[in-house]
Design an enzyme around this catalytic site. Structure first.
Site, short mmCIF file in Angstrom:
data_model
loop_
_atom_site.label_atom_id
_atom_site.label_comp_id
_atom_site.label_asym_id
_atom_site.label_seq_id
_atom_site.Cartn_x
_atom_site.Cartn_y
_atom_site.Cartn_z
N ASP A 27 0.81 -1.21 0.00
CA ASP A 27 0.00 0.00 0.00
C ASP A 27 0.85 1.27 0.00
O ASP A 27 2.07 1.22 0.18
CB ASP A 27 -0.96 -0.01 1.21
CG ASP A 27 -0.26 -0.40 2.51
OD1 ASP A 27 0.98 -0.33 2.58
OD2 ASP A 27 -0.97 -0.77 3.45
N ASN A 63 -7.57 -2.90 14.31
CA ASN A 63 -8.95 -3.18 13.89
C ASN A 63 -9.01 -4.38 12.94
O ASN A 63 -10.04 -4.64 12.32
CB ASN A 63 -9.58 -1.95 13.23
CG ASN A 63 -8.83 -1.50 11.99
OD1 ASN A 63 -7.85 -2.13 11.58
ND2 ASN A 63 -9.27 -0.41 11.38
N HIS A 82 -7.16 -4.74 10.19
CA HIS A 82 -6.88 -4.47 8.78
C HIS A 82 -5.61 -5.19 8.32
O HIS A 82 -4.70 -5.44 9.10
CB HIS A 82 -6.86 -2.96 8.46
CG HIS A 82 -5.66 -2.21 8.92
ND1 HIS A 82 -5.69 -0.84 9.13
CD2 HIS A 82 -4.39 -2.58 9.21
CE1 HIS A 82 -4.50 -0.43 9.50
NE2 HIS A 82 -3.69 -1.47 9.57
N GLU A 100 -9.61 -1.81 5.42
CA GLU A 100 -10.25 -1.55 6.71
C GLU A 100 -11.50 -2.44 6.86
O GLU A 100 -11.98 -3.02 5.87
CB GLU A 100 -10.63 -0.08 6.80
CG GLU A 100 -9.48 0.91 6.60
CD GLU A 100 -8.51 0.99 7.78
OE1 GLU A 100 -8.49 0.07 8.63
OE2 GLU A 100 -7.75 1.98 7.85
P1 PGA Z 1 2.45 -1.86 12.75
O1 PGA Z 1 1.26 -1.68 11.71
O2 PGA Z 1 3.35 -2.91 12.17
O3 PGA Z 1 3.12 -0.52 12.79
O4 PGA Z 1 1.83 -2.27 14.04
C1 PGA Z 1 0.57 -2.80 11.28
C2 PGA Z 1 -0.59 -2.40 10.42
O5 PGA Z 1 -1.23 -1.37 10.69
O6 PGA Z 1 -0.90 -3.13 9.47
#
Ligand code: PGA
Length: 243
Positions: free
Chosen positions: A69, A138, A140, A145
């Protein structure tokens, strides 16, 4: 539940274990297509790939990479773009050819065309051999999302407020965090031949519990991984404390 769970003592061991899996894959097939992720979690994995490259010389000359992304509206050289993140954290330190690395273009003049191009490109290079994922609080994956269709291909998303808040730590203030992003879709991720989801720390314990024991639902995007034929969770004891 079909996925395998690898439990490690801590973040370093999680990172090392994941790195060894990637390195083995690249050694078996030097033309592998690696699906990469940003965020805090995979930084240690990239560190160990770089260390291995410097000490044993595993070559990435024929490897292709695709990232999950990118924010919409941040120039590629913005310090918070995922384009810059990947160069700083990995690409500048191994022998991958930069034109073999691909990240959705969040400043493309026509974003719809960009999403179609991205999926076609992944298909053209033979699909993703191994995809690395983090997981949001959450549920994702990528920037898919809650509520995203399991059938989605690469698409433009509005970021959840919780995601913008979680990522605000990298920006001067919340207003600077982009509101939209381009993300590989859930079906695009599921088409990967193998998937590794990384999770570390107590703050991910609840979400990993829901991933392992909860229902498979679009309201919790990561739950789709339970129907993948070769998905592995590699997580430290803190993230797996409720399992
Ligand atoms: P993080 O993010 O590795 O910084 O915890 C994970 C994500 O939001 O997919």
């Amino acid at each position: 539940m079909r996925f395998e769970i690898i439990r490690t003592e801590n973040y370093e061991k999680m990172s090392l274990f994941a790195a060894q899996k990637m390195i083995t894959k690249v050694k078996e097939n030097p033309r592998s297509v690696l699906g990469l992720a940003t965020g805090n979690t995979p930084v240690g994995l990239y560190k160990y790939l770089i260390l291995d490259y410097k000490t044993t010389g595993t070559s990435y000359k024929e490897v292709r990479t695709v990232n999950l992304d990118e924010y919409i509206g941040l120039d590629r050289d913005n310090k918070n773009s995922y384009f810059t993140f990947m160069r700083k954290r990995l690409f500048n330190h191994i022998d991958v050819k930069l034109h073999h690395t691909s990240i959705p273009n969040g400043v493309a003049p026509n974003l719809e065309e960009e999403t179609v191009r991205y999926d076609k490109y992944i298909q053209k290079i033979g699909g993703i051999d191994i995809q690395i994922l983090g997981i949001g609080h959450n549920g994702h994956i990528g920037f898919n999302e809650p509520g995203t269709s399991f059938k989605s291909r690469t698409h433009v998303v509005t970021l959840a407020e919780s995601t913008r808040n979680a990522n605000a730590r990298y920006f001067n203030n919340i207003d600077e965090v982009p509101t939209h992003a381009v993300t590989m879709g859930i079906q695009s991720i599921m088409d990967s031949k193998e998937i590794i989801l990384l999770a570390s720390g107590t703050s991910k314990a609840e979400v990993i519990k829901r991933l392992v024991y909860g229902e498979i639902t679009e309201e919790f995007p990561a739950s789709v991984l339970r129907s993948h034929k070769k998905a592995t969770i590699i997580a430290d004891q803190a993230a797996l404390q409720l399992i």
